[in-house]
Design a protein around this motif. Structure first.
Motif, PDB file in Angstrom:
ATOM      1  N   THR A 122       0.861  -1.413  -0.024  1.00  0.00           N
ATOM      2  CA  THR A 122      -0.096   0.101   0.021  1.00  0.00           C
ATOM      3  C   THR A 122       0.825   1.309  -0.097  1.00  0.00           C
ATOM      4  OG1 THR A 122      -0.215   0.196   2.508  1.00  0.00           O
ATOM      5  CG2 THR A 122      -2.041  -1.026   1.386  1.00  0.00           C
ATOM      6  N   GLY A 123       0.471   2.283  -0.703  1.00  0.00           N
ATOM      7  CA  GLY A 123       1.111   3.723  -0.635  1.00  0.00           C
ATOM      8  C   GLY A 123       2.415   3.632  -0.902  1.00  0.00           C
ATOM      9  N   ALA A 124       3.410   4.039  -0.065  1.00  0.00           N
ATOM     10  CA  ALA A 124       4.647   4.233  -0.530  1.00  0.00           C
ATOM     11  C   ALA A 124       5.361   2.915  -0.813  1.00  0.00           C
ATOM     12  CB  ALA A 124       5.489   5.048   0.524  1.00  0.00           C
ATOM     13  N   ALA A 125       4.663   1.785  -0.080  1.00  0.00           N
ATOM     14  CA  ALA A 125       5.123   0.485  -0.224  1.00  0.00           C
ATOM     15  C   ALA A 125       4.654  -0.365  -1.316  1.00  0.00           C
ATOM     16  CB  ALA A 125       5.184  -0.256   1.032  1.00  0.00           C
ATOM     17  N   ALA A 126       3.790   0.163  -2.107  1.00  0.00           N
ATOM     18  CA  ALA A 126       3.196  -0.590  -3.098  1.00  0.00           C
ATOM     19  C   ALA A 126       4.171  -0.685  -4.322  1.00  0.00           C
ATOM     20  CB  ALA A 126       1.919   0.194  -3.577  1.00  0.00           C
ATOM     21  N   PRO A 127       4.461  -1.856  -4.887  1.00  0.00           N
ATOM     22  CA  PRO A 127       5.374  -2.242  -6.018  1.00  0.00           C
ATOM     23  C   PRO A 127       4.881  -1.629  -7.187  1.00  0.00           C
ATOM     24  CG  PRO A 127       4.222  -4.186  -5.450  1.00  0.00           C
ATOM     25  CD  PRO A 127       3.747  -3.164  -4.547  1.00  0.00           C
ATOM     26  N   VAL A 128       5.829  -1.503  -8.133  1.00  0.00           N
ATOM     27  CA  VAL A 128       5.634  -0.879  -9.654  1.00  0.00           C
ATOM     28  C   VAL A 128       5.709  -2.162 -10.422  1.00  0.00           C
ATOM     29  CG1 VAL A 128       6.425   0.543 -11.302  1.00  0.00           C
ATOM     30  CG2 VAL A 128       6.221   1.446  -9.068  1.00  0.00           C
ATOM     31  N   ARG A 129       4.850  -2.536 -11.378  1.00  0.00           N
ATOM     32  CA  ARG A 129       5.164  -3.449 -12.442  1.00  0.00           C
ATOM     33  C   ARG A 129       5.269  -2.994 -13.616  1.00  0.00           C
ATOM     34  NH1 ARG A 129       1.221  -6.689 -15.459  1.00  0.00           N
ATOM     35  NH2 ARG A 129      -0.866  -5.854 -14.278  1.00  0.00           N
TER      36      ARG A 129
ATOM     37  N   VAL B  84      21.238   7.364 -17.870  1.00  0.00           N
ATOM     38  CA  VAL B  84      20.336   7.917 -16.949  1.00  0.00           C
ATOM     39  C   VAL B  84      19.897   6.711 -16.076  1.00  0.00           C
ATOM     40  CG1 VAL B  84      19.839   9.818 -18.367  1.00  0.00           C
ATOM     41  CG2 VAL B  84      18.664   7.518 -18.365  1.00  0.00           C
ATOM     42  N   MET B  85      19.659   7.043 -14.890  1.00  0.00           N
ATOM     43  CA  MET B  85      18.985   6.160 -13.651  1.00  0.00           C
ATOM     44  C   MET B  85      17.663   6.801 -13.479  1.00  0.00           C
ATOM     45  SD  MET B  85      22.017   5.248 -11.391  1.00  0.00           S
ATOM     46  CE  MET B  85      20.994   3.691 -10.708  1.00  0.00           C
ATOM     47  N   VAL B  86      16.851   6.088 -13.371  1.00  0.00           N
ATOM     48  CA  VAL B  86      15.208   6.356 -13.257  1.00  0.00           C
ATOM     49  C   VAL B  86      14.542   5.588 -12.186  1.00  0.00           C
ATOM     50  CG1 VAL B  86      13.151   6.996 -14.464  1.00  0.00           C
ATOM     51  CG2 VAL B  86      15.307   6.757 -15.840  1.00  0.00           C
ATOM     52  N   LYS B  87      13.907   6.252 -11.330  1.00  0.00           N
ATOM     53  CA  LYS B  87      13.123   5.579 -10.211  1.00  0.00           C
ATOM     54  C   LYS B  87      11.691   4.848 -10.807  1.00  0.00           C
ATOM     55  CE  LYS B  87      14.199   7.284  -5.712  1.00  0.00           C
ATOM     56  NZ  LYS B  87      15.521   8.193  -5.929  1.00  0.00           N
TER      57      LYS B  87
ATOM     58  N   LEU C 109       8.006   6.015 -13.609  1.00  0.00           N
ATOM     59  CA  LEU C 109       7.735   5.431 -15.059  1.00  0.00           C
ATOM     60  C   LEU C 109       6.120   4.956 -15.035  1.00  0.00           C
ATOM     61  CD1 LEU C 109      10.661   3.078 -15.258  1.00  0.00           C
ATOM     62  CD2 LEU C 109      10.389   5.220 -16.628  1.00  0.00           C
ATOM     63  N   ILE C 110       5.294   5.128 -13.984  1.00  0.00           N
ATOM     64  CA  ILE C 110       4.015   4.632 -13.848  1.00  0.00           C
ATOM     65  C   ILE C 110       3.368   5.501 -14.952  1.00  0.00           C
ATOM     66  CG2 ILE C 110       1.868   4.673 -12.556  1.00  0.00           C
ATOM     67  CD1 ILE C 110       3.937   4.075 -10.258  1.00  0.00           C
ATOM     68  N   ASN C 111       2.475   5.025 -15.857  1.00  0.00           N
ATOM     69  CA  ASN C 111       1.682   5.650 -16.780  1.00  0.00           C
ATOM     70  C   ASN C 111       0.147   5.113 -17.163  1.00  0.00           C
ATOM     71  OD1 ASN C 111       2.213   3.271 -18.120  1.00  0.00           O
ATOM     72  ND2 ASN C 111       3.347   3.937 -19.735  1.00  0.00           N
ATOM     73  N   GLY C 112      -0.081   4.020 -16.021  1.00  0.00           N
ATOM     74  CA  GLY C 112      -1.361   3.393 -15.873  1.00  0.00           C
ATOM     75  C   GLY C 112      -1.631   2.337 -17.120  1.00  0.00           C
ATOM     76  N   THR C 113      -0.789   2.117 -18.048  1.00  0.00           N
ATOM     77  CA  THR C 113      -1.086   1.195 -19.129  1.00  0.00           C
ATOM     78  C   THR C 113      -0.060   0.350 -19.090  1.00  0.00           C
ATOM     79  OG1 THR C 113       0.042   2.956 -20.587  1.00  0.00           O
ATOM     80  CG2 THR C 113      -2.245   2.589 -20.516  1.00  0.00           C
ATOM     81  N   THR C 114       1.509   0.371 -19.378  1.00  0.00           N
ATOM     82  CA  THR C 114       2.342  -0.433 -19.427  1.00  0.00           C
ATOM     83  C   THR C 114       3.296  -0.554 -18.223  1.00  0.00           C
ATOM     84  OG1 THR C 114       3.832   1.056 -20.400  1.00  0.00           O
ATOM     85  CG2 THR C 114       2.737  -0.351 -22.143  1.00  0.00           C
TER      86      THR C 114
ATOM     87  N   ASP D  25      10.802  15.975 -12.028  1.00  0.00           N
ATOM     88  CA  ASP D  25      10.071  16.833 -13.037  1.00  0.00           C
ATOM     89  C   ASP D  25      10.254  16.026 -14.366  1.00  0.00           C
ATOM     90  OD1 ASP D  25       9.334  18.642 -10.950  1.00  0.00           O
ATOM     91  OD2 ASP D  25      10.979  19.788 -11.224  1.00  0.00           O
ATOM     92  N   ARG D  26       9.345  15.242 -14.646  1.00  0.00           N
ATOM     93  CA  ARG D  26       9.718  14.354 -15.771  1.00  0.00           C
ATOM     94  C   ARG D  26       8.367  14.500 -16.943  1.00  0.00           C
ATOM     95  NH1 ARG D  26       5.800  10.231 -15.423  1.00  0.00           N
ATOM     96  NH2 ARG D  26       4.713  10.253 -13.637  1.00  0.00           N
ATOM     97  N   PRO D  27       8.452  14.280 -18.249  1.00  0.00           N
ATOM     98  CA  PRO D  27       7.544  14.258 -19.086  1.00  0.00           C
ATOM     99  C   PRO D  27       6.703  13.237 -19.072  1.00  0.00           C
ATOM    100  CG  PRO D  27       9.608  13.598 -20.207  1.00  0.00           C
ATOM    101  CD  PRO D  27       9.924  13.923 -18.780  1.00  0.00           C
ATOM    102  N   ASP D  28       5.414  13.483 -19.386  1.00  0.00           N
ATOM    103  CA  ASP D  28       4.408  12.321 -19.213  1.00  0.00           C
ATOM    104  C   ASP D  28       4.714  10.932 -20.159  1.00  0.00           C
ATOM    105  OD1 ASP D  28       2.905  13.966 -17.317  1.00  0.00           O
ATOM    106  OD2 ASP D  28       1.807  14.823 -18.925  1.00  0.00           O
ATOM    107  N   ASP D  29       5.276  11.485 -20.972  1.00  0.00           N
ATOM    108  CA  ASP D  29       5.591  10.098 -22.193  1.00  0.00           C
ATOM    109  C   ASP D  29       6.938   9.621 -21.804  1.00  0.00           C
ATOM    110  OD1 ASP D  29       6.936  12.437 -23.015  1.00  0.00           O
ATOM    111  OD2 ASP D  29       6.637  11.784 -25.074  1.00  0.00           O
ATOM    112  N   MET D  30       7.330   9.671 -20.228  1.00  0.00           N
ATOM    113  CA  MET D  30       8.579   9.130 -20.095  1.00  0.00           C
ATOM    114  C   MET D  30       8.984   7.796 -20.624  1.00  0.00           C
ATOM    115  SD  MET D  30      11.612   9.539 -18.042  1.00  0.00           S
ATOM    116  CE  MET D  30      11.101  10.178 -16.482  1.00  0.00           C
ATOM    117  N   VAL D  31       8.236   6.779 -20.379  1.00  0.00           N
ATOM    118  CA  VAL D  31       8.366   5.468 -21.049  1.00  0.00           C
ATOM    119  C   VAL D  31       8.621   5.250 -22.527  1.00  0.00           C
ATOM    120  CG1 VAL D  31       7.349   3.063 -21.274  1.00  0.00           C
ATOM    121  CG2 VAL D  31       7.082   4.218 -18.920  1.00  0.00           C
TER     122      VAL D  31
END
Length: 332
Positions: free
Chosen positions: A192-199, A235-238, A242-247, A313-319
């Motif tokens: 949950t929250g700050a500990a919820a993983p990213v897929r 570059v290194m990216v957290k 990268l979260i975009n709601g699709t991929t 401060d990243r662009p929305d289309d980062m991925v």
């Protein structure tokens, strides 16, 4: 080189954003000790938005401090992980938050780091507080972790699930070839929250399978073309950026098994076929490691990683940009 390179970045509220609307401390923001009494009812004020607090190690003792480029505070100001508060929402859901103390020339300032989302115009009852466990709770979310089922590339090219690894197993690293694992950490935590993983779904950024990481875990990407305008190829990216709601998705709910991998130094290794970091030992996560483990944090490694990291401060289309960058393709 930065004086205090950012190791971690979190979205925080000032303590006065969460005020008591009924109870012994009515009218006050959430605090410590007698300024946070069970039974008090809190509500998040809509006039206070989230602000970025960047955190660094102040010195060899690992004391956290405000990092360069932080929206909150001044670089070098000492920070303390002061308490973990548990609140209960109207539907019985438990919301945890850490209270951080920033020490300034004008006195201490308190900041809220939510471990679970806080909602506007919602009443929360304080049901408990802990101080001794607060640094460990912070270490949990500060540590980069691989989730069970993630395959790492071994020195011989084999793909091994992280849960099958043992200390001494030799893993392929980008910069130093085969390296033995010095320590493996394991936790089961609420997702949950700050500990919820990213897929990161299969095929995205050239992953061979779905890749599931902790939000603070950084990917290493070599740009054939500088699609991000970073002024450099590496570059290194957290993962959470990268979260975009699709991929690339945030996975909320339930519990997850997570593993931390430590080498003699900070390494770039391969998970599901793409380059990611191992655990960088810092003052914030040293509490997770055994006291007799002779692995020390490296300020030089921290500064190098921070210099390569893409800011929030990243662009929305980062991925999409990074996908093109890794292939050397321009925008179609």
């Amino acid at each position: 080189m930065s004086t205090h390179p950012p190791l971690l970045r979190f979205q925080t509220y000032p303590a006065e954003a969460l005020r008591v609307i009924a109870g012994a401390n009515a009218g006050d923001g959430i605090g410590l000790g007698d300024d946070a009494l069970p039974g008090d009812i809190y509500r998040l004020s809509g006039k206070h938005g989230l602000e970025k607090l960047s955190i660094s190690d102040a010195g060899d003792d690992g004391t956290p401090c405000v990092a360069d480029g932080s929206t909150v505070g001044k670089s070098g100001e000492d920070l303390a992980i002061s308490a973990c508060h548990m609140l209960m929402g109207p539907s019985g859901e438990v919301v945890e938050l850490l209270l951080l103390t920033r020490h300034t020339a004008d006195g201490p300032h308190l900041h809220i780091l939510p471990l679970s989302p806080l909602k506007d115009d919602t009443e929360y009852e304080l049901v408990g507080s802990e101080t001794a466990s607060a640094p460990d709770r912070f270490a949990d979310i500060a540590s980069v972790s691989f989730l069970a089922g993630t395959h790492l590339t071994m020195a011989n090219g084999a793909q091994c699930p992280v849960e099958h690894l043992s200390v001494g197993d030799v893993v392929l690293t980008r910069d130093h070839g085969p390296q033995p694992i010095r320590w493996i950490g394991f936790q089961t935590r609420r997702a949950t929250g700050a500990a919820a993983p990213v897929r990161i779904t299969e095929g995205t950024l050239n992953t061979s399978r779905d890749l599931r990481l902790s939000p603070q875990h950084r990917l290493f990407i070599w740009q054939r073309r500088d699609e991000l305008g970073a002024g450099r190829a590496e570059v290194m990216v957290k993962a959470e950026l990268l979260i975009n709601g699709t991929t690339v998705l945030r996975e909320e709910g339930g519990h997850v098994d997570s593993y931390q991998i430590v080498f003699d130094g900070h390494e770039i290794i391969y998970a599901e076929g793409i380059a990611v970091e191992s655990l960088l030992v810092t003052g914030q996560n040293r509490a997770l490691l055994p006291e007799d483990l002779a692995v020390k944090g490296s300020s030089a490694a921290a500064a190098q990683a921070a210099a390569l990291e893409v800011d929030d401060d990243r662009p929305d289309d980062m991925v999409e940009r990074l996908s093109r960058a890794s292939r050397g393709m321009g925008k179609e």
